[in-house]
Write an enzyme that holds these catalytic residues in place. Structure first.
Site, PDB file in Angstrom:
ATOM      1  N   GLY A 286       2.811 -10.453  11.782  1.00 15.61           N
ATOM      2  CA  GLY A 286       1.533 -10.122  11.255  1.00 15.61           C
ATOM      3  C   GLY A 286       1.513  -9.096  10.265  1.00 15.61           C
ATOM      4  O   GLY A 286       2.383  -8.640   9.596  1.00 15.61           O
ATOM      5  N   LYS A 287       0.146  -8.870   9.971  1.00 10.57           N
ATOM      6  CA  LYS A 287       0.069  -7.691   8.931  1.00 10.57           C
ATOM      7  C   LYS A 287      -0.208  -6.358   9.296  1.00 10.57           C
ATOM      8  O   LYS A 287      -0.635  -5.999  10.817  1.00 10.57           O
ATOM      9  CB  LYS A 287      -1.275  -8.108   8.287  1.00 10.57           C
ATOM     10  CG  LYS A 287      -1.146  -9.428   7.440  1.00 10.57           C
ATOM     11  CD  LYS A 287      -2.629  -9.996   6.702  1.00 10.57           C
ATOM     12  CE  LYS A 287      -2.378 -11.111   5.841  1.00 10.57           C
ATOM     13  NZ  LYS A 287      -3.706 -11.545   5.612  1.00 10.57           N
ATOM     14  N   VAL A 288       0.358  -5.445   8.483  1.00  8.54           N
ATOM     15  CA  VAL A 288       0.153  -4.009   8.911  1.00  8.54           C
ATOM     16  C   VAL A 288      -0.821  -3.329   8.022  1.00  8.54           C
ATOM     17  O   VAL A 288      -0.677  -3.580   6.848  1.00  8.54           O
ATOM     18  CB  VAL A 288       1.625  -3.318   8.828  1.00  8.54           C
ATOM     19  CG1 VAL A 288       1.505  -1.894   9.224  1.00  8.54           C
ATOM     20  CG2 VAL A 288       2.319  -3.901  10.003  1.00  8.54           C
TER      21      VAL A 288
ATOM     22  N   LEU B 106      -0.260  -2.524   4.206  1.00  9.15           N
ATOM     23  CA  LEU B 106       0.860  -1.824   4.064  1.00  9.15           C
ATOM     24  C   LEU B 106       2.022  -2.800   3.800  1.00  9.15           C
ATOM     25  O   LEU B 106       3.095  -2.656   3.143  1.00  9.15           O
ATOM     26  CB  LEU B 106       1.430  -1.205   5.202  1.00  9.15           C
ATOM     27  CG  LEU B 106       0.688   0.330   5.172  1.00  9.15           C
ATOM     28  CD1 LEU B 106       0.851   0.932   6.746  1.00  9.15           C
ATOM     29  CD2 LEU B 106       0.932   1.286   4.131  1.00  9.15           C
ATOM     30  N   GLY B 107       1.985  -4.132   4.547  1.00  5.27           N
ATOM     31  CA  GLY B 107       3.032  -4.987   4.219  1.00  5.27           C
ATOM     32  C   GLY B 107       2.648  -6.240   5.429  1.00  5.27           C
ATOM     33  O   GLY B 107       1.784  -5.886   6.206  1.00  5.27           O
TER      34      GLY B 107
ATOM     35  N   ASP C 103      15.053  -6.256  17.846  1.00  9.36           N
ATOM     36  CA  ASP C 103      14.760  -6.802  16.476  1.00  9.36           C
ATOM     37  C   ASP C 103      15.102  -5.546  15.658  1.00  9.36           C
ATOM     38  O   ASP C 103      14.424  -5.016  14.597  1.00  9.36           O
ATOM     39  CB  ASP C 103      13.389  -7.106  16.238  1.00  9.36           C
ATOM     40  CG  ASP C 103      13.260  -8.085  14.888  1.00  9.36           C
ATOM     41  OD1 ASP C 103      14.194  -8.422  14.483  1.00  9.36           O
ATOM     42  OD2 ASP C 103      12.194  -8.268  14.657  1.00  9.36           O
TER      43      ASP C 103
ATOM     44  N   LYS D 174      -1.121  -2.720  13.148  1.00  2.00           N
ATOM     45  CA  LYS D 174      -0.287  -3.985  12.985  1.00  2.00           C
ATOM     46  C   LYS D 174      -1.296  -4.939  14.077  1.00  2.00           C
ATOM     47  O   LYS D 174      -1.577  -4.796  15.089  1.00  2.00           O
ATOM     48  CB  LYS D 174       0.979  -3.789  13.862  1.00  2.00           C
ATOM     49  CG  LYS D 174       1.719  -5.021  13.973  1.00  2.00           C
ATOM     50  CD  LYS D 174       3.206  -4.612  13.987  1.00  2.00           C
ATOM     51  CE  LYS D 174       3.998  -5.924  13.654  1.00  2.00           C
ATOM     52  NZ  LYS D 174       5.546  -5.667  13.376  1.00  2.00           N
TER      53      LYS D 174
ATOM     54  N   GLY E 115       5.017  -9.081   8.066  1.00  2.44           N
ATOM     55  CA  GLY E 115       6.532  -9.599   8.265  1.00  2.44           C
ATOM     56  C   GLY E 115       6.087 -10.768   9.163  1.00  2.44           C
ATOM     57  O   GLY E 115       4.960 -11.385   9.181  1.00  2.44           O
ATOM     58  N   GLY E 116       7.179 -10.919  10.059  1.00  3.10           N
ATOM     59  CA  GLY E 116       7.296 -12.285  10.887  1.00  3.10           C
ATOM     60  C   GLY E 116       6.075 -12.272  11.729  1.00  3.10           C
ATOM     61  O   GLY E 116       5.613 -13.387  12.228  1.00  3.10           O
TER      62      GLY E 116
HETATM   63  N1  LIG Z   1       4.192   2.541  10.989  1.00  2.62           N
HETATM   64  C1  LIG Z   1       4.304   2.279  10.080  1.00  2.62           C
HETATM   65  N2  LIG Z   1       4.077   3.242   8.975  1.00  2.62           N
HETATM   66  C2  LIG Z   1       4.183   2.886   7.785  1.00  2.62           C
HETATM   67  N3  LIG Z   1       4.548   1.354   6.975  1.00  2.62           N
HETATM   68  C3  LIG Z   1       4.751   0.553   8.224  1.00  2.62           C
HETATM   69  C4  LIG Z   1       4.638   0.885   9.682  1.00  2.62           C
HETATM   70  N4  LIG Z   1       4.959  -0.222  10.346  1.00  2.62           N
HETATM   71  C5  LIG Z   1       5.150  -1.227   9.382  1.00  2.62           C
HETATM   72  N5  LIG Z   1       5.064  -0.851   8.026  1.00  2.62           N
HETATM   73  C6  LIG Z   1       5.091  -1.495   6.854  1.00  2.62           C
HETATM   74  O1  LIG Z   1       4.618  -2.987   7.130  1.00  2.62           O
HETATM   75  C7  LIG Z   1       5.629  -3.768   6.814  1.00  2.62           C
HETATM   76  C8  LIG Z   1       5.612  -4.970   7.610  1.00  2.62           C
HETATM   77  O2  LIG Z   1       5.955  -4.556   8.840  1.00  2.62           O
HETATM   78  P1  LIG Z   1       6.409  -5.740  10.036  1.00  2.62           P
HETATM   79  O3  LIG Z   1       6.913  -5.092  11.186  1.00  2.62           O
HETATM   80  O4  LIG Z   1       4.830  -6.492  10.271  1.00  2.62           O
HETATM   81  O5  LIG Z   1       7.352  -6.665   9.241  1.00  2.62           O
HETATM   82  P2  LIG Z   1       8.864  -6.556   9.468  1.00  2.62           P
HETATM   83  O6  LIG Z   1       9.398  -5.252  10.152  1.00  2.62           O
HETATM   84  O7  LIG Z   1       9.487  -7.079   8.134  1.00  2.62           O
HETATM   85  O8  LIG Z   1       9.288  -7.728  10.460  1.00  2.62           O
HETATM   86  P3  LIG Z   1       8.978  -7.984  11.893  1.00  2.62           P
HETATM   87  O9  LIG Z   1       7.962  -8.997  12.156  1.00  2.62           O
HETATM   88  O10 LIG Z   1      10.269  -8.534  12.308  1.00  2.62           O
HETATM   89  O11 LIG Z   1       8.931  -6.623  12.688  1.00  2.62           O
HETATM   90  C9  LIG Z   1       6.952  -2.983   6.614  1.00  2.62           C
HETATM   91  O12 LIG Z   1       7.859  -3.444   6.199  1.00  2.62           O
HETATM   92  C10 LIG Z   1       6.606  -1.497   6.541  1.00  2.62           C
HETATM   93  O13 LIG Z   1       6.468  -1.363   4.875  1.00  2.62           O
HETATM   94 MG   LIG Z   2       8.650  -4.565  11.735  1.00  5.63          MG
END
Ligand SMILES: Nc1ncnc2c1ncn2[C@@H]1O[C@H](COP(=O)(O)OP(=O)(O)OP(=O)(O)O)[C@@H](O)[C@H]1O
Ligand SMILES: [Mg+2]
Ligand SMILES: *[C@@H]1O[C@H](CO)[C@@H](O)[C@H](O)[C@H]1NC(C)=O
Ligand SMILES: *[C@@H]1O[C@H](CO)[C@@H](O)[C@H](O)[C@H]1NC(C)=O
Ligand SMILES: *[C@@H]1O[C@H](CO)[C@@H](O)[C@H](O)[C@H]1NC(C)=O
Length: 429
Positions: free
Chosen positions: A94-96, A88-89, A207, A111, A91-92
């Site tokens: 890890g992978k989701v 799904l994406g 955050d 996550k 961020g800082g």
């Molecule tokens: N519960 C969820 N349902 C659907 N998509 C999600 C969910 N959680 C995260 N995502 C997707 O995964 C992506 C990455 O999320 P992630 O939390 O790893 O990164 P972030 O929010 O950009 O940074 P951080 O690590 O500071 O939280 C998000 O931008 C979102 O699009």
């Molecule tokens: Mg996030």
């Protein structure tokens, strides 16, 4: 030895043993099967060793946490082996991955966080027990977790419309209208109020940003990733605690004290409000120099009486002006550099629901106690330092000309108190 020896009867001797064909085949077969057997044994032992190493060893402390523990196999199946297609994406942290739980058909987001120190994970997991019990319609529900060799897997409700940042920055495909933006902001505010006050203990999000606001199928906004920053800020050595957050959302006092508070959450929430209205990031390197820092730009426009200029041009002027002014004003109030000047989330929610009207006069982000701080953004840190102290009333106006980052020329235009005389009190705060 005792007489004549019998003559040799050559014909009765057995024939000389020659190379027999059947023997060769037998030897070859035996050798080949032995080799195959040995290879099999080696392969099997490798397989077993790997299996034992990767087994879901449930350590004793994991039982204390409650019922939310998923098995690794279950999550692997749910995400189809953590395939890139299900990503799904990232961020800082890890992978989701998107997943479907095998026995209930529930859609989830998994996550995956890698963490070198097992200690950090262990301490964090003991906190999952309490985070998992938080329930609010504007919080992304944590359904469960799994820990495996320093990897931490967190299972959340799947939010089908993704994160808010995708609708605001970098040429979004869909543009949210004003009503949707206002609804999302109100939702996030009530989620954050619940974290701060709605539970037996205060939970600090740490955050808040557009990337951590997730939208469901009806575009209701929910806060995600609460409490997660705690995992990163714990070093092995308590004195090397890191400040965790995202640039542009970090309250200025955090870099000094390193201690997140509800006020530092409110600061980040203020940055979020401004970016929802203006449709841009808190710090936009591509913008004009005077628009680089969103708060400063909004404040400048506010003072010159043209605050509606900052509203996202993609709305084409279709928005409720009264609501927009409320949100911008609140955004400025929450972005104050002095923690005590920021409203509490309870007040923020009241203002947003229209239960209470906002104060007429709004202090600028650099102001202390309603007095104007007139310096540009260049002397921000110094001003922040100056404004952190209850100054004498004749300390009216400070302007700072900083050259090249160090505060070379400090020029006090009015007021009898030198800011340097405060330096002795620096440690006190
Ligand atoms: N519960 C969820 N349902 C659907 N998509 C999600 C969910 N959680 C995260 N995502 C997707 O995964 C992506 C990455 O999320 P992630 O939390 O790893 O990164 P972030 O929010 O950009 O940074 P951080 O690590 O500071 O939280 C998000 O931008 C979102 O699009
Ligand atoms: Mg996030
Ligand atoms: C905004 O919220 C109100 C009340 O919850 C609801 O009636 C309305 O349909 C929502 N609007 C949008 C665009 O989601
Ligand atoms: C949000 O999700 C719903 C259903 O998943 C979809 O119909 C809708 O178009 C999405 N909205 C936006 C703005 O993408
Ligand atoms: C979105 O919020 C509205 C109003 O709070 C609520 O009625 C609705 O059920 C929510 N939608 C979802 C999908 O949770």
């Amino acid at each position: 030895m005792n007489g004549m020896a019998q003559s040799l009867a050559l014909s009765s001797l057995p024939s000389i043993p020659g190379p027999k064909k059947s023997h060769t085949i037998l030897i070859a077969t035996v050798t080949v099967s032995a080799v195959v057997f040995i290879i099999l044994v080696i392969a099997m032992s490798f397989y077993l060793i790997r299996k034992i190493k990767n087994a879901d060893v449930i350590e004793e402390w994991e039982f204390d946490v409650g019922p939310h523990r998923f098995s690794y196999q279950e999550l692997k199946k749910a995400t189809r082996g953590f395939r890139d297609k299900e990503l799904l994406g990232f961020g800082g942290s890890g992978k989701v991955y998107k997943g479907t739980l095998p026995n209930s058909d529930t859609q989830v987001a998994v996550k995956r966080i890698s963490h070198e120190s097992k200690q950090g994970v262990r301490e964090f997991v003991s906190e999952i027990a309490s985070i998992g019990r938080l329930r609010h319609r504007n919080l992304v529900q944590l359904l469960g977790w799994c820990s495996r060799q320093g990897d931490l897997l967190l299972v959340y409700d799947f939010m089908s419309n993704g994160s808010l940042d995708k609708y605001l920055f970098d040429e979004p495909k869909t543009i949210l209208n004003w009503e949707q933006r206002f609804n999302i902001s109100k939702g996030v505010a009530s989620g954050l109020l619940y974290l701060h006050e709605g539970w037996e203990q205060t939970v600090i999000h740490r955050d808040i940003k557009a990337g951590n606001v997730l939208l469901d199928s009806e575009l209701n906004g929910s806060l995600g990733d609460f409490g997660l920053a705690k995992l990163y800020e714990r070093g092995t050595n308590p004195s090397t605690t890191r400040v965790v957050g995202t640039l542009g959302y970090l309250a200025p006092e955090l870099t000094r004290t390193g201690k997140p508070t509800t006020s530092s959450d409110v600061f980040a929430f203020g940055a979020l409000l401004l970016e929802v209205v203006c449709g841009r990031r808190p710090i936009e390197p591509k913008a004009l120099p005077e628009e680089l820092i969103l708060v400063d730009w909004v404040w400048e426009k506010w003072r010159s009486g043209a605050v509606l200029d900052v509203v996202d041009p993609r709305l084409n002027g279709e928005f409720n002006q009264l609501e927009a002014v409320v949100v911008l004003k609140l955004g400025l109030m929450c972005s104050n550099n002095v923690p005590d000047m920021r409203p509490a989330m309870r007040q923020v929610v009241r203002y947003m629901e229209g239960e209470v009207s906002l104060p007429e006069v709004v202090a600028g982000p650099d102001a202390y106690d309603g007095k104007k701080g007139d310096g540009g953004s260049s002397g921000r840190e110094f001003e922040d330092f100056v404004h952190s102290y209850p100054l004498s009333s004749n300390f009216e106006k400070v302007s700072i000309c900083s050259s090249g980052g160090d505060y070379g020329d400090i020029d006090i235009e009015a007021g009898s108190t030198s800011p340097l005389s405060h330096s002795g009190r620096n440690e006190g705060r």
